[in-house]
Design a protein around this motif. Structure first.
Motif, PDB file in Angstrom:
ATOM      1  N   ILE A 156      15.900   9.217  18.103  1.00  0.00           N
ATOM      2  CA  ILE A 156      14.985   8.185  17.623  1.00  0.00           C
ATOM      3  C   ILE A 156      13.574   8.618  17.972  1.00  0.00           C
ATOM      4  CG2 ILE A 156      14.319   5.759  17.760  1.00  0.00           C
ATOM      5  CD1 ILE A 156      17.192   5.228  18.897  1.00  0.00           C
ATOM      6  N   VAL A 157      12.725   8.755  16.973  1.00  0.00           N
ATOM      7  CA  VAL A 157      11.323   9.102  17.196  1.00  0.00           C
ATOM      8  C   VAL A 157      10.522   7.810  17.121  1.00  0.00           C
ATOM      9  CG1 VAL A 157       9.332  10.401  16.361  1.00  0.00           C
ATOM     10  CG2 VAL A 157      11.631  11.396  16.190  1.00  0.00           C
ATOM     11  N   GLY A 158       9.993   7.378  18.252  1.00  0.00           N
ATOM     12  CA  GLY A 158       9.184   6.163  18.315  1.00  0.00           C
ATOM     13  C   GLY A 158       9.846   5.086  19.142  1.00  0.00           C
ATOM     14  N   GLY A 159       9.145   4.646  20.156  1.00  0.00           N
ATOM     15  CA  GLY A 159       9.667   3.623  21.058  1.00  0.00           C
ATOM     16  C   GLY A 159       8.987   2.289  20.883  1.00  0.00           C
ATOM     17  N   GLY A 160       8.581   1.976  19.654  1.00  0.00           N
ATOM     18  CA  GLY A 160       8.022   0.650  19.378  1.00  0.00           C
ATOM     19  C   GLY A 160       9.146  -0.361  19.257  1.00  0.00           C
ATOM     20  N   LEU A 161       8.847  -1.479  18.635  1.00  0.00           N
ATOM     21  CA  LEU A 161       9.848  -2.541  18.523  1.00  0.00           C
ATOM     22  C   LEU A 161      11.092  -2.077  17.764  1.00  0.00           C
ATOM     23  CD1 LEU A 161       7.522  -5.591  17.852  1.00  0.00           C
ATOM     24  CD2 LEU A 161       8.772  -5.075  19.940  1.00  0.00           C
ATOM     25  N   GLY A 162      10.911  -1.336  16.671  1.00  0.00           N
ATOM     26  CA  GLY A 162      12.046  -0.869  15.882  1.00  0.00           C
ATOM     27  C   GLY A 162      12.894   0.152  16.615  1.00  0.00           C
ATOM     28  N   GLY A 163      12.251   1.172  17.177  1.00  0.00           N
ATOM     29  CA  GLY A 163      12.980   2.208  17.906  1.00  0.00           C
ATOM     30  C   GLY A 163      13.675   1.664  19.136  1.00  0.00           C
ATOM     31  N   LEU A 164      12.999   0.762  19.833  1.00  0.00           N
ATOM     32  CA  LEU A 164      13.577   0.154  21.032  1.00  0.00           C
ATOM     33  C   LEU A 164      14.785  -0.702  20.682  1.00  0.00           C
ATOM     34  CD1 LEU A 164      12.691   0.257  24.013  1.00  0.00           C
ATOM     35  CD2 LEU A 164      11.627  -1.951  23.656  1.00  0.00           C
ATOM     36  N   ARG A 165      14.680  -1.452  19.598  1.00  0.00           N
ATOM     37  CA  ARG A 165      15.800  -2.301  19.169  1.00  0.00           C
ATOM     38  C   ARG A 165      17.009  -1.453  18.771  1.00  0.00           C
ATOM     39  NH1 ARG A 165      17.200  -7.604  17.469  1.00  0.00           N
ATOM     40  NH2 ARG A 165      19.446  -7.380  17.192  1.00  0.00           N
ATOM     41  N   LEU A 166      16.760  -0.365  18.050  1.00  0.00           N
ATOM     42  CA  LEU A 166      17.859   0.502  17.670  1.00  0.00           C
ATOM     43  C   LEU A 166      18.519   1.111  18.902  1.00  0.00           C
ATOM     44  CD1 LEU A 166      19.623   1.930  15.610  1.00  0.00           C
ATOM     45  CD2 LEU A 166      17.856   3.704  15.457  1.00  0.00           C
ATOM     46  N   ALA A 167      17.724   1.598  19.844  1.00  0.00           N
ATOM     47  CA  ALA A 167      18.284   2.172  21.069  1.00  0.00           C
ATOM     48  C   ALA A 167      19.125   1.135  21.804  1.00  0.00           C
ATOM     49  CB  ALA A 167      17.157   2.692  21.966  1.00  0.00           C
ATOM     50  N   GLU A 168      18.666  -0.087  21.814  1.00  0.00           N
ATOM     51  CA  GLU A 168      19.414  -1.180  22.450  1.00  0.00           C
ATOM     52  C   GLU A 168      20.714  -1.456  21.693  1.00  0.00           C
ATOM     53  OE1 GLU A 168      20.282  -4.015  25.247  1.00  0.00           O
ATOM     54  OE2 GLU A 168      18.526  -2.713  25.283  1.00  0.00           O
ATOM     55  N   LEU A 181      22.468   0.549  19.957  1.00  0.00           N
ATOM     56  CA  LEU A 181      23.400   1.659  20.060  1.00  0.00           C
ATOM     57  C   LEU A 181      24.106   1.724  21.412  1.00  0.00           C
ATOM     58  CD1 LEU A 181      21.440   4.462  18.174  1.00  0.00           C
ATOM     59  CD2 LEU A 181      23.510   3.271  17.419  1.00  0.00           C
ATOM     60  N   HIS A 182      23.725   0.830  22.332  1.00  0.00           N
ATOM     61  CA  HIS A 182      24.391   0.783  23.640  1.00  0.00           C
ATOM     62  C   HIS A 182      25.877   0.476  23.445  1.00  0.00           C
ATOM     63  CE1 HIS A 182      25.118   0.155  27.831  1.00  0.00           C
ATOM     64  NE2 HIS A 182      25.475  -1.101  27.636  1.00  0.00           N
ATOM     65  N   GLY A 183      26.714   1.298  24.021  1.00  0.00           N
ATOM     66  CA  GLY A 183      28.149   1.095  23.888  1.00  0.00           C
ATOM     67  C   GLY A 183      28.739   1.637  22.602  1.00  0.00           C
ATOM     68  N   SER A 184      27.946   2.371  21.823  1.00  0.00           N
ATOM     69  CA  SER A 184      28.416   2.890  20.532  1.00  0.00           C
ATOM     70  C   SER A 184      29.215   4.176  20.671  1.00  0.00           C
ATOM     71  CB  SER A 184      27.228   3.143  19.604  1.00  0.00           C
ATOM     72  OG  SER A 184      26.445   4.219  20.105  1.00  0.00           O
ATOM     73  N   GLY A 185      29.181   4.776  21.850  1.00  0.00           N
ATOM     74  CA  GLY A 185      29.861   6.052  22.034  1.00  0.00           C
ATOM     75  C   GLY A 185      29.045   7.233  21.550  1.00  0.00           C
ATOM     76  N   MET A 186      27.749   7.003  21.273  1.00  0.00           N
ATOM     77  CA  MET A 186      26.870   8.076  20.816  1.00  0.00           C
ATOM     78  C   MET A 186      25.901   8.468  21.933  1.00  0.00           C
ATOM     79  SD  MET A 186      25.797   6.961  17.006  1.00  0.00           S
ATOM     80  CE  MET A 186      26.946   6.962  15.672  1.00  0.00           C
ATOM     81  N   GLN A 187      25.423   9.691  21.849  1.00  0.00           N
ATOM     82  CA  GLN A 187      24.359  10.130  22.742  1.00  0.00           C
ATOM     83  C   GLN A 187      23.041   9.752  22.077  1.00  0.00           C
ATOM     84  OE1 GLN A 187      23.185  14.375  23.122  1.00  0.00           O
ATOM     85  NE2 GLN A 187      23.869  14.147  25.248  1.00  0.00           N
ATOM     86  N   VAL A 189      18.898   9.755  22.105  1.00  0.00           N
ATOM     87  CA  VAL A 189      17.698  10.413  22.626  1.00  0.00           C
ATOM     88  C   VAL A 189      16.493   9.725  22.001  1.00  0.00           C
ATOM     89  CG1 VAL A 189      16.416  12.567  22.856  1.00  0.00           C
ATOM     90  CG2 VAL A 189      18.928  12.608  22.815  1.00  0.00           C
ATOM     91  N   LEU A 190      15.659   9.134  22.845  1.00  0.00           N
ATOM     92  CA  LEU A 190      14.435   8.478  22.395  1.00  0.00           C
ATOM     93  C   LEU A 190      13.261   9.391  22.692  1.00  0.00           C
ATOM     94  CD1 LEU A 190      12.944   5.951  21.317  1.00  0.00           C
ATOM     95  CD2 LEU A 190      12.872   5.129  23.673  1.00  0.00           C
ATOM     96  N   ILE A 191      12.434   9.626  21.678  1.00  0.00           N
ATOM     97  CA  ILE A 191      11.254  10.476  21.833  1.00  0.00           C
ATOM     98  C   ILE A 191      10.030   9.651  21.477  1.00  0.00           C
ATOM     99  CG2 ILE A 191      10.053  12.504  20.914  1.00  0.00           C
ATOM    100  CD1 ILE A 191      12.811  13.765  20.524  1.00  0.00           C
ATOM    101  N   ASP A 192       9.049   9.647  22.370  1.00  0.00           N
ATOM    102  CA  ASP A 192       7.808   8.914  22.124  1.00  0.00           C
ATOM    103  C   ASP A 192       6.670   9.674  22.776  1.00  0.00           C
ATOM    104  OD1 ASP A 192       7.113   5.830  21.196  1.00  0.00           O
ATOM    105  OD2 ASP A 192       5.671   6.620  22.644  1.00  0.00           O
TER     106      ASP A 192
END
Length: 155
Positions: free
Chosen positions: A15-27, A29-35, A37-40
């Protein structure tokens, strides 16, 4: 420099970007079984709806700025890297950043927006944007400085 993230058998989402959209997606994906990586380019998230409060000296910047590593400190398979995206090779599924290359299975570009002055160079030169904490701090300092100068005026 290097991204320095060990690749495992899990699918990797970058995920490129830790704004509201990137942060929500990272949240999400918790428990999704995926690795994940957030880049900002910053090592913190800022909450944009309250930036005006910083500009008006209503709250301190630390009230709306949160380090990514603190937000996700207990997450397994979550990684944060402070870097800027430079180039995407969609054929090889590689993202080139300011600190190195990272391969991905899924890439999400959530880099946000910039201020649009609609081609008006005069406004662009003289306006004080308010999209980031540093811009809000600059506006706040200018306002407070003007108030201090106004106190010393006799008329």
């Amino acid at each position: 420099m290097s991204i320095n993230i060990q690749r495992n058998q899990k699918k990797r989402v970058v995920i490129v970007g830790g704004g509201l959209g990137g942060l929500r997606l990272a949240e999400d994906l918790h428990g999704s079984g995926m690795q994940v990586v957030l880049i900002d380019k910053n090592n913190f998230h800022q909450f944009p709806p309250l930036i005006y409060q910083i500009a008006s000296a209503g709250i301190d910047p630390s009230s709306i700025s949160f380090p990514f590593r603190q937000i996700f400190r207990k997450r397994k398979d979550f990684y944060f890297r402070m870097a800027e995206a430079r180039m995407v090779d969609t054929d090889k599924k590689i993202l080139q950043t300011s600190i190195g290359k990272i391969d991905y299975d899924y890439l999400v570009l959530a880099a946000g927006a910039t201020t649009n002055f609609f081609g008006n160079k005069n406004i662009e030169e003289w306006a004080i944007p308010m999209k980031t904490v540093p811009e809000a701090m600059g506006l706040r300092n200018a306002l407070l400085s003007n108030f201090e100068r106004a106190l010393t005026c006799a008329t």
